[in-house]
Design an enzyme around this catalytic site. Structure first.
Site, mmCIF file in Angstrom:
data_model
loop_
_atom_site.group_PDB
_atom_site.id
_atom_site.type_symbol
_atom_site.label_atom_id
_atom_site.label_comp_id
_atom_site.label_asym_id
_atom_site.label_seq_id
_atom_site.Cartn_x
_atom_site.Cartn_y
_atom_site.Cartn_z
ATOM 1 N N LEU A 19 49.819 44.920 45.825
ATOM 2 C CA LEU A 19 50.364 43.665 46.338
ATOM 3 C C LEU A 19 50.894 42.773 45.232
ATOM 4 O O LEU A 19 51.980 42.195 45.361
ATOM 5 C CB LEU A 19 49.285 42.919 47.132
ATOM 6 C CG LEU A 19 49.009 43.414 48.546
ATOM 7 C CD1 LEU A 19 47.710 42.814 49.073
ATOM 8 C CD2 LEU A 19 50.161 43.076 49.481
ATOM 9 N N ASP A 73 41.907 37.982 30.921
ATOM 10 C CA ASP A 73 40.946 38.035 32.030
ATOM 11 C C ASP A 73 40.910 36.669 32.702
ATOM 12 O O ASP A 73 40.345 35.717 32.164
ATOM 13 C CB ASP A 73 39.572 38.412 31.484
ATOM 14 C CG ASP A 73 38.511 38.537 32.576
ATOM 15 O OD1 ASP A 73 38.806 38.225 33.746
ATOM 16 O OD2 ASP A 73 37.380 38.940 32.245
ATOM 17 N N ILE A 74 41.501 36.558 33.885
ATOM 18 C CA ILE A 74 41.618 35.250 34.548
ATOM 19 C C ILE A 74 40.293 34.767 35.147
ATOM 20 O O ILE A 74 40.220 33.649 35.642
ATOM 21 C CB ILE A 74 42.726 35.257 35.627
ATOM 22 C CG1 ILE A 74 42.662 36.517 36.512
ATOM 23 C CG2 ILE A 74 44.088 35.223 34.938
ATOM 24 C CD1 ILE A 74 41.657 36.481 37.604
ATOM 25 N N ASN A 100 45.814 36.973 43.020
ATOM 26 C CA ASN A 100 45.769 38.219 43.779
ATOM 27 C C ASN A 100 44.788 39.230 43.185
ATOM 28 O O ASN A 100 44.376 40.157 43.869
ATOM 29 C CB ASN A 100 47.185 38.823 43.805
ATOM 30 C CG ASN A 100 47.215 40.233 44.321
ATOM 31 O OD1 ASN A 100 47.157 40.462 45.517
ATOM 32 N ND2 ASN A 100 47.319 41.209 43.416
ATOM 33 N N TYR A 171 32.441 41.484 48.867
ATOM 34 C CA TYR A 171 33.881 41.237 49.011
ATOM 35 C C TYR A 171 34.155 40.224 50.132
ATOM 36 O O TYR A 171 34.953 39.300 49.964
ATOM 37 C CB TYR A 171 34.566 42.563 49.298
ATOM 38 C CG TYR A 171 36.054 42.494 49.525
ATOM 39 C CD1 TYR A 171 36.938 42.298 48.466
ATOM 40 C CD2 TYR A 171 36.579 42.668 50.807
ATOM 41 C CE1 TYR A 171 38.311 42.261 48.684
ATOM 42 C CE2 TYR A 171 37.950 42.641 51.028
ATOM 43 C CZ TYR A 171 38.807 42.436 49.968
ATOM 44 O OH TYR A 171 40.156 42.405 50.180
ATOM 45 N N LYS A 175 35.915 36.570 49.688
ATOM 46 C CA LYS A 175 37.163 36.256 50.371
ATOM 47 C C LYS A 175 37.003 35.077 51.328
ATOM 48 O O LYS A 175 37.950 34.298 51.533
ATOM 49 C CB LYS A 175 37.671 37.491 51.121
ATOM 50 C CG LYS A 175 38.174 38.600 50.204
ATOM 51 C CD LYS A 175 39.286 38.111 49.276
ATOM 52 C CE LYS A 175 39.982 39.245 48.549
ATOM 53 N NZ LYS A 175 41.027 38.760 47.618
#
Length: 301
Positions: A19, A73-74, A100, A171, A175
């Site tokens: 993506l 590394d964000i 993302n 996860y 999210k």
């Protein structure tokens, strides 16, 4: 190149594949200059042999666009801050942030280790917060200096975060947290010219092609509904000035379908005007549940 991204500088995290790659290419095709972030890790977050960010940059440049790579590394303060700095040093501005990046470590809850919980929460939720934090600080400074930006943030949630997903407790929690972060950011940052929205995409990526192999398989012919490129047009629009007035929203994007998601809202209610006994509360709750809508199915159930 010209299009709705013309003149804008866009940073996309996790843009080396899937993506993120599709988003980066789509923004560039619309005239935006792109900072392509990717740490180059495997599906489980462990380091890969090389970063694919440079390959995406090469592809954008070969098509006549402008892009630079960022391999930080964000999910660290240093990496997130350098993402913003890279945009400013390369192009003198930052207009849009698309978060993302992510990976999976799926386990049923009784087998889910603390390390796997922490790792997924870190890259998804913290990896959204820190770039947002540093980009927002830049945009606030611009606004206070009299240069109110037309800034956009697009976060990546998931149907797993909206409805839950069996075997993906870490996860799903991350999210869902991204949706909460999106709503708070939209309210707090509006005064600085920043709009913040989230998408819940369904597409074929490294994370989904194994978990939902049958659903994500590419067809032999015809429209490929699970191609990640199907999601990118909405992301590009949300990241552009054309989306003025749209903030604090969550969109589901799959194939050729775009859906505005409507979250928690009051349903059936009862007010006694005094404290309930446990038995009364239970009896009332069952009556209200009988009047309520049936919740959406949990993914994978």
């Amino acid at each position: 190149m010209s299009g709705i991204g013309q003149g804008r500088v866009v940073a996309v995290t996790g843009a080396g594949r899937g993506l993120g790659q599709a988003h980066a290419l789509a923004f560039a095709a619309e005239g935006a200059r792109v900072v392509v972030n990717d740490l180059g890790v495997g599906l489980d977050g462990t380091p890969g042999p090389d970063s694919p960010a440079g390959q995406v940059v090469d592809e954008i440049r070969a098509a006549g666009g402008e892009a630079v790579a960022h391999a930080g590394d964000i999910a660290t303060t240093e990496g997130a801050a350098s993402l913003v700095t890279t945009a400013l040093e390369a192009y003198g501005r930052l207009d849009t942030l698309v978060s993302n990046a992510g990976f999976l470590r799926d386990r049923m809850l009784v087998n889910l280790g603390e390390d796997d919980w922490d790792a997924v929460i870190r890259v998804h939720l913290k990896g959204h917060f820190l770039p947002l934090r540093h980009a927002a600080a830049h945009w606030r400074a611009e606004a206070k200096a009299g240069r109110t930006p037309v800034a956009r943030v697009v976060h990546t949630s998931s149907g797993a975060g909206l409805l839950g997903s069996v075997g993906q407790g870490n996860y799903s929690a991350a999210k869902a947290g991204i949706v909460g972060l999106t709503l708070v950011a939209a309210a707090e940052l509006a005064r600085y010219g920043v709009q913040v929205n989230a998408i819940a995409p369904a597409a074929r990526t490294r994370m989904t092609e194994r978990t939902f192999a049958a659903t994500m398989a590419a067809p032999d012919a015809g429209f490929d509904a699970m191609a990640p490129e199907n999601v990118s047009p909405l992301v590009v629009w949300l990241g552009s000035a054309a989306s003025a007035g749209v903030t604090g929203r969550v969109f589901e994007a799959e194939g050729g379908r775009i859906t505005v998601m409507e979250g928690w809202r009051p349903g059936p209610s009862a007010d006694k005007g005094a404290r309930w006994s446990p038995a009364e509360a239970g009896e009332t709750a069952l009556k209200l549940l009988a009047e309520a809508e049936t919740p959406g199915a949990v993914y994978g159930a």
